[in-house]
Design a protein around this motif. Structure first.
Motif, PDB file in Angstrom:
ATOM      1  N   HIS A 150       0.884  -1.157   0.000  1.00  0.00           N
ATOM      2  CA  HIS A 150       0.000   0.000   0.000  1.00  0.00           C
ATOM      3  C   HIS A 150       0.922   1.206   0.000  1.00  0.00           C
ATOM      4  N   PRO A 151       0.828   2.094  -0.989  1.00  0.00           N
ATOM      5  CA  PRO A 151       1.818   3.164  -1.097  1.00  0.00           C
ATOM      6  C   PRO A 151       1.802   4.098   0.101  1.00  0.00           C
ATOM      7  N   PRO A 152       2.973   4.446   0.609  1.00  0.00           N
ATOM      8  CA  PRO A 152       3.059   5.372   1.739  1.00  0.00           C
ATOM      9  C   PRO A 152       2.857   6.804   1.284  1.00  0.00           C
ATOM     10  N   ALA A 153       2.598   7.681   2.235  1.00  0.00           N
ATOM     11  CA  ALA A 153       2.422   9.094   1.895  1.00  0.00           C
ATOM     12  C   ALA A 153       3.712   9.696   1.365  1.00  0.00           C
ATOM     13  N   ALA A 154       4.854   9.227   1.893  1.00  0.00           N
ATOM     14  CA  ALA A 154       6.159   9.742   1.457  1.00  0.00           C
ATOM     15  C   ALA A 154       6.980   8.583   0.895  1.00  0.00           C
ATOM     16  N   PRO A 155       7.041   8.417  -0.430  1.00  0.00           N
ATOM     17  CA  PRO A 155       7.720   7.264  -1.020  1.00  0.00           C
ATOM     18  C   PRO A 155       9.233   7.311  -0.931  1.00  0.00           C
ATOM     19  N   GLY A 156       9.798   8.458  -0.567  1.00  0.00           N
ATOM     20  CA  GLY A 156      11.249   8.544  -0.488  1.00  0.00           C
ATOM     21  C   GLY A 156      11.881   8.438  -1.864  1.00  0.00           C
ATOM     22  N   ALA A 157      12.988   7.678  -1.928  1.00  0.00           N
ATOM     23  CA  ALA A 157      13.751   7.602  -3.180  1.00  0.00           C
ATOM     24  C   ALA A 157      13.289   6.481  -4.098  1.00  0.00           C
ATOM     25  N   LEU A 158      12.264   5.754  -3.731  1.00  0.00           N
ATOM     26  CA  LEU A 158      11.817   4.604  -4.526  1.00  0.00           C
ATOM     27  C   LEU A 158      10.863   5.027  -5.634  1.00  0.00           C
ATOM     28  N   ASP A 159      10.815   4.206  -6.697  1.00  0.00           N
ATOM     29  CA  ASP A 159       9.798   4.351  -7.733  1.00  0.00           C
ATOM     30  C   ASP A 159       8.583   3.531  -7.308  1.00  0.00           C
ATOM     31  N   ILE A 160       7.455   4.171  -7.171  1.00  0.00           N
ATOM     32  CA  ILE A 160       6.241   3.491  -6.722  1.00  0.00           C
ATOM     33  C   ILE A 160       5.159   3.700  -7.768  1.00  0.00           C
ATOM     34  N   GLU A 161       4.665   2.612  -8.310  1.00  0.00           N
ATOM     35  CA  GLU A 161       3.669   2.648  -9.382  1.00  0.00           C
ATOM     36  C   GLU A 161       2.376   1.984  -8.909  1.00  0.00           C
ATOM     37  N   ILE A 162       1.306   2.737  -8.911  1.00  0.00           N
ATOM     38  CA  ILE A 162       0.002   2.175  -8.547  1.00  0.00           C
ATOM     39  C   ILE A 162      -0.511   1.326  -9.701  1.00  0.00           C
ATOM     40  N   ILE A 163      -0.869   0.076  -9.415  1.00  0.00           N
ATOM     41  CA  ILE A 163      -1.325  -0.825 -10.468  1.00  0.00           C
ATOM     42  C   ILE A 163      -2.792  -1.226 -10.325  1.00  0.00           C
ATOM     43  N   ALA A 164      -3.405  -0.937  -9.183  1.00  0.00           N
ATOM     44  CA  ALA A 164      -4.805  -1.324  -9.008  1.00  0.00           C
ATOM     45  C   ALA A 164      -5.391  -0.589  -7.814  1.00  0.00           C
ATOM     46  N   HIS A 165      -6.696  -0.646  -7.698  1.00  0.00           N
ATOM     47  CA  HIS A 165      -7.399  -0.128  -6.526  1.00  0.00           C
ATOM     48  C   HIS A 165      -8.374  -1.200  -6.039  1.00  0.00           C
ATOM     49  N   GLU A 166      -8.660  -1.162  -4.767  1.00  0.00           N
ATOM     50  CA  GLU A 166      -9.622  -2.110  -4.218  1.00  0.00           C
ATOM     51  C   GLU A 166     -10.534  -1.416  -3.224  1.00  0.00           C
ATOM     52  N   GLY A 167     -11.620  -2.088  -2.894  1.00  0.00           N
ATOM     53  CA  GLY A 167     -12.579  -1.550  -1.946  1.00  0.00           C
ATOM     54  C   GLY A 167     -12.429  -2.166  -0.570  1.00  0.00           C
ATOM     55  N   PHE A 168     -13.520  -2.144   0.197  1.00  0.00           N
ATOM     56  CA  PHE A 168     -13.483  -2.590   1.583  1.00  0.00           C
ATOM     57  C   PHE A 168     -14.475  -3.732   1.822  1.00  0.00           C
ATOM     58  N   VAL A 169     -14.167  -4.534   2.830  1.00  0.00           N
ATOM     59  CA  VAL A 169     -15.110  -5.512   3.351  1.00  0.00           C
ATOM     60  C   VAL A 169     -15.158  -5.381   4.867  1.00  0.00           C
ATOM     61  N   ALA A 170     -16.266  -5.809   5.434  1.00  0.00           N
ATOM     62  CA  ALA A 170     -16.371  -5.911   6.889  1.00  0.00           C
ATOM     63  C   ALA A 170     -16.029  -7.337   7.290  1.00  0.00           C
ATOM     64  N   LEU A 171     -15.209  -7.487   8.317  1.00  0.00           N
ATOM     65  CA  LEU A 171     -14.893  -8.793   8.880  1.00  0.00           C
ATOM     66  C   LEU A 171     -15.651  -8.953  10.180  1.00  0.00           C
ATOM     67  N   LEU A 172     -16.318 -10.114  10.341  1.00  0.00           N
ATOM     68  CA  LEU A 172     -17.070 -10.424  11.553  1.00  0.00           C
ATOM     69  C   LEU A 172     -16.845 -11.884  11.917  1.00  0.00           C
ATOM     70  N   ARG A 173     -16.951 -12.190  13.182  1.00  0.00           N
ATOM     71  CA  ARG A 173     -16.957 -13.581  13.601  1.00  0.00           C
ATOM     72  C   ARG A 173     -18.250 -14.223  13.103  1.00  0.00           C
ATOM     73  N   ASP A 174     -18.191 -15.516  12.777  1.00  0.00           N
ATOM     74  CA  ASP A 174     -19.345 -16.150  12.125  1.00  0.00           C
ATOM     75  C   ASP A 174     -20.583 -16.239  13.005  1.00  0.00           C
ATOM     76  N   ASP A 175     -20.435 -16.078  14.331  1.00  0.00           N
ATOM     77  CA  ASP A 175     -21.616 -16.098  15.204  1.00  0.00           C
ATOM     78  C   ASP A 175     -22.048 -14.687  15.619  1.00  0.00           C
ATOM     79  N   HIS A 176     -21.499 -13.691  14.965  1.00  0.00           N
ATOM     80  CA  HIS A 176     -21.879 -12.311  15.259  1.00  0.00           C
ATOM     81  C   HIS A 176     -23.313 -12.071  14.812  1.00  0.00           C
ATOM     82  N   ARG A 177     -24.016 -11.192  15.497  1.00  0.00           N
ATOM     83  CA  ARG A 177     -25.429 -10.935  15.188  1.00  0.00           C
ATOM     84  C   ARG A 177     -25.638 -10.390  13.773  1.00  0.00           C
TER      85      ARG A 177
END
Length: 303
Positions: A151-178
């Motif tokens: 996951h790219p940092p806010a300050a990449p420093g001296a490295l070349d950083i190339e974004i190749i994709a984006h993703e969304g979010f999921v919620a994680l829950l225990r299987d017996d959660h309400r």
């Protein structure tokens, strides 16, 4: 003598046909828009056919373009196979590249990337190392690692950083959660829950995004546990310490007692990037990055 159509023409056309936008296609190809447009015109001239309908706001395929797209993809695939078979039959020396990745990247990206790469370079050994983003950046910076998926940092420093994709979010829950069986699940449904979160750190670029989305949904998450990685977050959720909102790839982690629910209302705003040291890179490393781009584009819409 009639001018020939080259593989680069086919590649340029496929990119434009997939994006239906010259600007986005040029960005994917790493070139300016004007020469890309010139190359497509040249291709049409050499074919004697119009492949694209163009207006100031819209690009679409003609019937000839739709047909040619199928042939272009097939020809490029055949060329790739021919190159891979030839390299496999050659007496090229053994090689080795060191590839790093944050934990969850190995579940979605790396299997198809490595599989595709190995078809071309069967004699190259791939040393896969899993670390946190901050550790990976240090390894790439030191030269001990050729490249890393982060996951790219806010300050990449001296490295070349190339974004190749984006993703969304999921919620994680225990299987017996309400809420484990609730579909669809909205972020606001988690307002009264205890949260397990990844500690805000170098490279954990999604941390502030989750907080922003929670505030937009009308609540501030009640954090009961912070930890150093998404993998640790998943383990603690499976243990019943709380719920979590994490990058979509975490849904692929095979943990018992854990369920994931998509949060479709949240944007696909988590960037996935390849980090490498600046300057010239070995051909096999360059090809590994090219394969990574291609596979990431294919998977991007599924995340």
């Amino acid at each position: 003598m009639k001018q020939r159509i080259e593989l680069r023409h086919l590649d340029y056309f496929v990119h434009v046909a997939e994006e239906l936008h010259f600007g986005r296609a040029a960005e994917r190809l790493g070139m300016a828009q004007a020469p890309l447009s010139q190359q497509i015109r040249q291709l049409e001239d050499r074919l004697g056919a119009t492949l694209l309908n163009r207006t100031t706001r819209h690009v679409s395929l003609t019937r000839a373009g739709e047909l040619f797209l199928q042939h272009a993809k097939a020809l490029l695939a055949q060329a790739e196979t021919a190159i891979g078979d030839t390299r496999a039959a050659s007496n090229s020396p053994l090689g080795r590249i060191v590839v790093g990745a944050v934990f969850v990247a190995q579940f979605r990206f790396l299997p198809p990337i490595i599989s595709t790469f190995r078809r071309r370079y069967p004699r190259v050994e791939i040393d896969l190392v899993v670390m946190t983003t901050s550790e990976l950046l240090g390894e790439v910076q030191s030269g001990r690692m050729n490249l890393a998926f982060i996951h790219p940092p806010a300050a990449p420093g001296a490295l070349d950083i190339e974004i190749i994709a984006h993703e969304g979010f999921v919620a994680l829950l225990r299987d017996d959660h309400r809420l484990a069986g609730q579909v669809p699940l909205r972020l606001a449904d988690l307002a009264d829950e205890d949260f397990v979160v990844q500690r805000a750190a170098l490279g954990a670029s999604y941390h502030h995004l989750v907080l922003e989305q929670c505030r937009a949904a009308g609540f501030r998450p009640r954090v009961v546990q912070e930890t150093s990685s998404v993998a640790n977050v998943a383990v603690l959720v499976a243990a019943g310490l709380g719920v979590a909102v994490v990058p979509g790839r975490a849904a692929l982690m095979p943990l018992p007692n854990l369920v994931h629910r998509p949060l479709a209302e949240l944007p696909h705003s988590i960037a996935i990037a390849v980090a490498r040291a600046p300057g010239e890179v070995a051909p096999v490393v360059r090809h590994f990055i090219e394969v990574s781009r291609k596979v990431a584009r294919e998977l991007d819409g599924q995340l």
